[in-house]
Design an enzyme around this catalytic site. Structure first.
Site, PDB file in Angstrom:
ATOM      1  N   ASN A  62      12.466 -63.034 101.315  1.00  0.00           N
ATOM      2  CA  ASN A  62      14.542 -63.055 100.466  1.00  0.00           C
ATOM      3  C   ASN A  62      14.899 -61.462 101.024  1.00  0.00           C
ATOM      4  OD1 ASN A  62      12.728 -61.566  98.958  1.00  0.00           O
ATOM      5  ND2 ASN A  62      14.297 -61.962  97.458  1.00  0.00           N
ATOM      6  N   GLU A  64      18.771 -59.347 100.511  1.00  0.00           N
ATOM      7  CA  GLU A  64      19.809 -59.536  99.965  1.00  0.00           C
ATOM      8  C   GLU A  64      21.026 -59.205 100.206  1.00  0.00           C
ATOM      9  OE1 GLU A  64      18.639 -58.169  96.008  1.00  0.00           O
ATOM     10  OE2 GLU A  64      16.958 -59.934  95.018  1.00  0.00           O
ATOM     11  N   CYS A  73      17.851 -66.374 100.564  1.00  0.00           N
ATOM     12  CA  CYS A  73      16.133 -66.875  99.547  1.00  0.00           C
ATOM     13  C   CYS A  73      15.206 -66.667 101.143  1.00  0.00           C
ATOM     14  CB  CYS A  73      16.499 -68.131  99.214  1.00  0.00           C
ATOM     15  SG  CYS A  73      17.380 -68.139  97.860  1.00  0.00           S
ATOM     16  N   GLU A  75      12.707 -69.089 101.756  1.00  0.00           N
ATOM     17  CA  GLU A  75      12.647 -70.153 101.930  1.00  0.00           C
ATOM     18  C   GLU A  75      13.554 -70.194 103.024  1.00  0.00           C
ATOM     19  OE1 GLU A  75      13.250 -69.205  99.301  1.00  0.00           O
ATOM     20  OE2 GLU A  75      12.171 -70.694  97.041  1.00  0.00           O
ATOM     21  N   CYS A 112      15.099 -72.281  94.415  1.00  0.00           N
ATOM     22  CA  CYS A 112      16.032 -73.274  93.220  1.00  0.00           C
ATOM     23  C   CYS A 112      16.848 -73.841  93.849  1.00  0.00           C
ATOM     24  CB  CYS A 112      17.077 -71.549  93.799  1.00  0.00           C
ATOM     25  SG  CYS A 112      17.490 -71.785  95.019  1.00  0.00           S
ATOM     26  N   CYS A 115      17.838 -74.123  97.536  1.00  0.00           N
ATOM     27  CA  CYS A 115      15.919 -74.151  98.693  1.00  0.00           C
ATOM     28  C   CYS A 115      16.132 -76.039  98.630  1.00  0.00           C
ATOM     29  CB  CYS A 115      15.607 -72.972  98.374  1.00  0.00           C
ATOM     30  SG  CYS A 115      15.575 -71.297  98.085  1.00  0.00           S
TER      31      CYS A 115
HETATM   32  N1  THU Z   1      15.289 -66.297  95.559  1.00  0.00           N
HETATM   33  C1  THU Z   1      14.914 -66.436  96.787  1.00  0.00           C
HETATM   34  O1  THU Z   1      14.119 -65.726  97.360  1.00  0.00           O
HETATM   35  N2  THU Z   1      14.063 -68.092  96.369  1.00  0.00           N
HETATM   36  C2  THU Z   1      14.368 -69.300  95.262  1.00  0.00           C
HETATM   37  O2  THU Z   1      13.921 -70.800  95.336  1.00  0.00           O
HETATM   38  C3  THU Z   1      14.863 -67.946  94.086  1.00  0.00           C
HETATM   39  C4  THU Z   1      15.689 -66.491  94.706  1.00  0.00           C
HETATM   40  C5  THU Z   1      15.229 -64.887  96.108  1.00  0.00           C
HETATM   41  C6  THU Z   1      17.021 -64.378  95.923  1.00  0.00           C
HETATM   42  C7  THU Z   1      17.071 -63.528  95.434  1.00  0.00           C
HETATM   43  O3  THU Z   1      16.976 -62.575  96.521  1.00  0.00           O
HETATM   44  C8  THU Z   1      15.783 -63.249  94.353  1.00  0.00           C
HETATM   45  O4  THU Z   1      14.978 -63.883  95.172  1.00  0.00           O
HETATM   46  C9  THU Z   1      16.750 -63.003  93.013  1.00  0.00           C
HETATM   47  O5  THU Z   1      17.201 -63.995  92.367  1.00  0.00           O
END
Ligand code: THU
Length: 160
Positions: A62, A64, A73, A75, A112, A115
């Site tokens: 991920n 940010e 994310c 994925e 999520c 994704c």
């Molecule tokens: N995140 C993912 O990388 N994949 C997901 O399916 C859920 C959330 C990341 C986004 C963010 O950087 C951190 O997790 C917290 O939400």
């Protein structure tokens, strides 16, 4: 009036050692990718490794952003990397693992909603299931036969 129900079945594998070699390696690739997470805001690291139909493994973490909605994310980062590296090549499996900043997560975190939408689109586009292999930092591994099973009643292009 009809009462209807929808069930999802998945495999709960107590330990990664019980997975096939290919699945174990894919999960290991996701764990390695997670170490490159750029997550200074949540400190929540996610790694995703995609197995392509030709056996190529592409992994990402991920990333940010100070403008929070711009966070990407793991994925979709892995899906985009796969599309860039091997255009037109279906993803057939994806392993996802996570690391929380202050505790050991011993249950898998599942992708999520956004994704799930991306993974489901890919399944529809290529007519190929994406097996999902999910694990927390410890504990069991959940295996779903297809990502779309995590998005029942999802929106699809068939309606357009
Ligand atoms: N995140 C993912 O990388 N994949 C997901 O399916 C859920 C959330 C990341 C986004 C963010 O950087 C951190 O997790 C917290 O939400």
């Amino acid at each position: 009036m009809h009462q209807r129900s929808h069930t999802i079945s998945y495999l709960s594998v107590p330990r990664p050692e019980e997975l096939s070699k290919a699945d174990r390696e894919l999960l290991a690739a996701a764990t390695t990718a997670l170490q490159n997470s750029y997550s200074p805001y949540s400190n929540f690291k996610v790694g995703a490794a995609a197995m392509l139909e030709d056996g190529t493994v592409v992994a990402a973490a991920n990333t940010e952003n100070a403008a929070y909605p711009m966070c990407i994310c793991a994925e979709p980062n892995a899906m985009a990397a796969a599309a860039a590296l091997r255009p037109g090549m279906p993803v057939v499996a994806m392993a996802v693992t996570v690391k929380a900043p202050n505790r050991v997560l011993d249950t898998p975190a599942s992708p999520c909603g956004s994704c799930r939408q991306i993974l489901s689109e890919h399944e529809g586009r290529f007519g190929h299931d994406i097996r999902l292999i999910l694990r927390g930092e410890a504990g069991p591994v959940y295996v779903f036969e297809r990502a779309g099973h995590l998005l029942p009643f999802g929106f699809s292009g068939e309606l357009l």
